[in-house]
Design an enzyme around this catalytic site. Structure first.
Site, PDB file in Angstrom:
ATOM      1  N   TYR A   3     -80.909 -52.047  15.952  1.00 36.77           N
ATOM      2  CA  TYR A   3     -81.576 -50.747  15.906  1.00 36.77           C
ATOM      3  C   TYR A   3     -82.827 -50.824  15.053  1.00 36.77           C
ATOM      4  O   TYR A   3     -82.767 -51.184  13.872  1.00 36.77           O
ATOM      5  CB  TYR A   3     -80.622 -49.691  15.327  1.00 36.77           C
ATOM      6  CG  TYR A   3     -81.196 -48.291  15.365  1.00 36.77           C
ATOM      7  CD1 TYR A   3     -81.403 -47.651  16.578  1.00 36.77           C
ATOM      8  CD2 TYR A   3     -81.547 -47.617  14.198  1.00 36.77           C
ATOM      9  CE1 TYR A   3     -81.949 -46.372  16.627  1.00 36.77           C
ATOM     10  CE2 TYR A   3     -82.092 -46.341  14.233  1.00 36.77           C
ATOM     11  CZ  TYR A   3     -82.286 -45.726  15.454  1.00 36.77           C
ATOM     12  OH  TYR A   3     -82.827 -44.462  15.506  1.00 36.77           O
ATOM     13  N   ASP A   8     -85.540 -56.164   9.314  1.00 37.83           N
ATOM     14  CA  ASP A   8     -85.515 -54.700   9.242  1.00 37.83           C
ATOM     15  C   ASP A   8     -84.560 -54.339   8.109  1.00 37.83           C
ATOM     16  O   ASP A   8     -83.337 -54.403   8.259  1.00 37.83           O
ATOM     17  CB  ASP A   8     -85.043 -54.141  10.582  1.00 37.83           C
ATOM     18  CG  ASP A   8     -84.973 -52.625  10.587  1.00 37.83           C
ATOM     19  OD1 ASP A   8     -84.878 -52.025   9.491  1.00 37.83           O
ATOM     20  OD2 ASP A   8     -84.997 -52.040  11.683  1.00 37.83           O
ATOM     21  N   LYS A  68     -85.442 -45.186   4.054  1.00 37.87           N
ATOM     22  CA  LYS A  68     -84.256 -44.575   3.452  1.00 37.87           C
ATOM     23  C   LYS A  68     -84.320 -44.497   1.913  1.00 37.87           C
ATOM     24  O   LYS A  68     -84.931 -43.597   1.382  1.00 37.87           O
ATOM     25  CB  LYS A  68     -82.991 -45.284   3.949  1.00 37.87           C
ATOM     26  CG  LYS A  68     -82.896 -45.190   5.496  1.00 37.87           C
ATOM     27  CD  LYS A  68     -81.535 -45.441   6.032  1.00 37.87           C
ATOM     28  CE  LYS A  68     -81.509 -45.599   7.549  1.00 37.87           C
ATOM     29  NZ  LYS A  68     -81.098 -44.453   8.310  1.00 37.87           N
TER      30      LYS A  68
HETATM   31  C1  LIG Z   1     -81.939 -50.685  10.718  1.00 40.56           C
HETATM   32  C2  LIG Z   1     -82.741 -49.442  10.972  1.00 40.56           C
HETATM   33  N1  LIG Z   1     -84.032 -49.561  11.272  1.00 40.56           N
HETATM   34  C3  LIG Z   1     -84.811 -48.495  11.486  1.00 40.56           C
HETATM   35  C4  LIG Z   1     -84.305 -47.226  11.411  1.00 40.56           C
HETATM   36  C5  LIG Z   1     -85.173 -46.066  11.699  1.00 40.56           C
HETATM   37  O1  LIG Z   1     -85.459 -45.361  10.543  1.00 40.56           O
HETATM   38  P1  LIG Z   1     -85.926 -43.833  10.650  1.00 40.56           P
HETATM   39  O2  LIG Z   1     -84.745 -43.061  11.128  1.00 40.56           O
HETATM   40  O3  LIG Z   1     -86.388 -43.499   9.268  1.00 40.56           O
HETATM   41  O4  LIG Z   1     -87.052 -43.819  11.646  1.00 40.56           O
HETATM   42  C6  LIG Z   1     -82.959 -47.041  11.086  1.00 40.56           C
HETATM   43  C7  LIG Z   1     -82.394 -45.673  10.993  1.00 40.56           C
HETATM   44  O5  LIG Z   1     -81.217 -45.475  10.827  1.00 40.56           O
HETATM   45  C8  LIG Z   1     -82.157 -48.173  10.886  1.00 40.56           C
HETATM   46  O6  LIG Z   1     -80.839 -48.050  10.636  1.00 40.56           O
END
Ligand SMILES: Cc1ncc(COP(=O)(O)O)c(C=O)c1O
Length: 427
Positions: free
Chosen positions: A138, A233, A261
Site C-alpha cells: 500500500y 515506504d 503519520k
Molecule cells: C504504508 C503506507 N503508505 C502510504 C500511506 C498513505 O498515507 P496517507 O493516508 O497519509 O496518504 C499509508 C496510509 O495508511 C500507508 O499505510
C-alpha cells in the site's frame, strides 16, 4: 435538555452529502466525537479502547498535553503561510538526524502524495520509467500505487492490474508486480528488466507481514548493483518501529524513504527524504530544467503540523519510549494468542509489536496471497466481537499506543477473551 443527534441520524445525514456515507476511510456507521489517551468516544457516548489511533499517527495517544500546548502556542502566531516557516526547518533537521537515508527532505501533506513523488523522483534521477511494486503493498492512492493493491482476481506476476477505475492502461505498462518476500523472483525480474527499472518501492513490513530474514538486505543488494533506487515506504514504520524507523530496526538503508503519520503529530504532514544527490532533483539550479521535478503544495510543511511533529519526536526521544511501546504491544499479542489458543482456534499473530494483526490461518503468511487464503469470515466475526466488547480498531491492523494504561489493557484482555470464546462457540 437538548436532544443529542444519534449516530444513526448522523449516518443518514452523511449518506445525503458523502458518497458511501463517509470519508472513504472507515466503517461509516461510527462517528467519533472525542478522544483522550488511548480511548475514543462515539457520538452515542460509547467508549472504546483505541487501537486505530487515527490509522497510526496518534502514537502518544489522543490529547497529549505537551503536544496540545505546542499547538496552542503556535495557533495565535499563524496557521499557515505557504512560505518557509522556522518550525518546518527544525522538524526537517530532526528527521534528517534520525533517519539513516535522510540528508534532505521535501514536505507534502499526505503519505500517498509522498509516495507519488518518491516514484517520480526515482524516475527523474535514473532516467528510467518502470517501477517494481509488491502485490498487496500500500502506497496511497496514485495511479501507480493502485496497481495490484488488494486484488481479488489474481494474475500472473509481473503483470500489473489497477484496483481502481479511471486509471489508463499505459500506467499499468510501466509497473512490474512481484510477490513480497521472494528474492529469487526479484532477481530474475531484475535480470530481465533491470535496465528499464527506476525503483523498487516496498513497505519494509508489508501491511502486517514482516520481511523474511535477508529479504530487505537482498533487495538492497539487487537494486544497488543495477543502479536502481530502493524506496522504503516508511509512512507507517517511520518513528514507530524505532526512532530511525524500519531502516534502523532492520539495519537496511534505502535510497529514498517516505514518512507521514507520526511526523505530523496528528496533523497533515508527510515527507520524501533521501541523499542530497537524489533530492537535488527538486532544485532546478542544480539539475537544470529537464531533470527537475516541480513540487509544491499549499499546506506543505504547515507550521501547526510541524510543531506538533517536533514535540511528538521530542517525547519519542526520551529514554525507554520504544521499549515501553514494544512491551505494550507484546502484552496485547500475548493476550490475543492465549485467548485464541484456549479457544482452540487456529491463528497466527502477524507483524511487529508496534503493529500487528491476527490472521486466521494455520501457516505463517509470507505474502499477500497467503493472507488472502486465510479465513476472512472468521476475522470479520472476531473484529465485530471486539467492537462489541469495547475495542476500536481497523479490520486489518492493531496499533498499540503509548497512552495505554493498565485499566485499558484489562478491558482489552476481557474483550479479546470474550471475542475468542464467541468464535469458539459459533464453531
Ligand atoms: C504504508 C503506507 N503508505 C502510504 C500511506 C498513505 O498515507 P496517507 O493516508 O497519509 O496518504 C499509508 C496510509 O495508511 C500507508 O499505510
Amino acid at each position: 435538555m437538548q436532544k443529542l443527534t444519534t449516530q444513526a441520524e448522523w449516518a443518514e445525514r452523511a449518506r445525503a452529502v458523502l458518497p458511501a456515507g463517509g470519508f472513504g476511510n472507515f466503517d461509516p456507521s461510527i462517528f467519533i466525537a472525542s478522544g483522550k489517551g488511548a480511548r475514543v468516544r462515539d457520538a452515542d457516548g460509547h467508549e472504546f479502547v483505541d487501537f486505530l489511533i487515527g490509522s497510526g499517527p496518534m502514537l502518544l495517544g489522543h490529547g497529549n498535553a505537551e503536544v496540545e500546548e505546542a499547538v496552542l502556542r503556535q495557533i495565535p502566531q499563524g496557521m499557515t503561510f505557504f512560505a518557509n516557516n522556522t518550525a518546518g526547518v527544525e522538524l526537517a533537521e530532526e528527521i534528517c538526524r534520525a533517519v539513516p537515508c535522510a540528508e534532505q527532505l521535501r514536505y507534502v501533506s499526505s503519505g500517498g502524495e509522498a509516495d507519488m513523488y518518491a516514484m517520480r523522483l526515482a524516475r527523474a534521477f535514473t532516467g528510467r520509467d518502470k517501477i517494481v511494486k509488491f502485490e498487496g503493498g500500500y502506497h496511497g492512492m496514485s495511479a501507480e500505487a493502485q496497481m495490484s493493491l488488494a486484488p481479488e482476481t489474481l494474475v500472473n506476476f509481473p503483470q500489473a492490474r489497477p484496483d481502481s477505475a479511471g486509471i489508463p492502461a499505459s500506467v499499468a505498462a510501466e509497473m512490474l508486480i512481484a510477490p513480497f518476500n521472494d528474492l529469487d523472483f526479484i532477481r530474475s525480474l531484475l535480470d530481465e528488466h533491470g535496465d528499464t527499472v527506476a525503483a523498487v518501492i516496498v513497505e519494509p513490513l508489508q501491511r502486517i507481514i514482516p520481511p523474511l530474514p535477508g529479504f530487505l538486505q537482498g533487495l538492497r543488494e539487487e537494486t544497488q548493483k543495477r543502479g536502481i533506487l530502493l524506496i522504503f515506504d516508511e509512512v507507517v514504520t517511520g518513528f514507530r518501529f524505532a526512532y530511525g524507523g524500519a531502516q534502523e530496526h532492520y539495519g537496511v538503508t534505502p535510497d529514498i524513504c517516505t514518512l507521514g503519520k507520526v511526523i505530523g503529530g496528528g496533523f497533515p504532514l508527510a515527507a520524501i527524504a533521501g541523499s542530497a544527490a537524489i533530492m537535488a532533483h527538486f532544485d532546478k539550479s542544480i539539475v537544470g530544467a529537464d531533470r527537475w521535478l516541480m513540487q509544491l503544495g499549499t499546506l506543505s510543511g504547515n507550521p501547526v503540523a510541524a510543531v506538533a511533529g517536533l514535540k511528538t519526536l521530542e517525547i519519542l526521544r526520551r529514554e525507554g519510549q520504544y521499549a515501553a511501546l514494544r512491551a505494550l504491544g507484546q502484552q496485547v499479542m500475548d493476550m490475543t494468542g492465549n485467548a485464541l489458543d484456549a479457544a482452540g482456534i487456529a491463528h497466527r499473530i502477524v507483524g511487529d509489536q508496534t503493529l500487528f494483526e491476527v490472521v486466521f490461518t494455520a501457516a505463517e503468511p509470507r505474502n499477500y496471497r497467503d493472507v488472502l487464503m486465510a479465513d476472512g469470515r472468521m476475522a470479520a466475526r472476531y473484529n465485530q466481537a471486539l467492537r462489541a466488547g469495547g475495542i476500536f480498531k481497523s479490520p486489518g491492523k492493531t496499533y498499540p499506543c503509548l497512552a495505554l494504561t493498565a485499566e485499558d489493557l484489562d478491558l482489552t484482555g476481557a474483550a479479546i477473551a470474550a471475542a475468542a470464546q464467541s468464535l469458539a462457540g459459533e464453531g
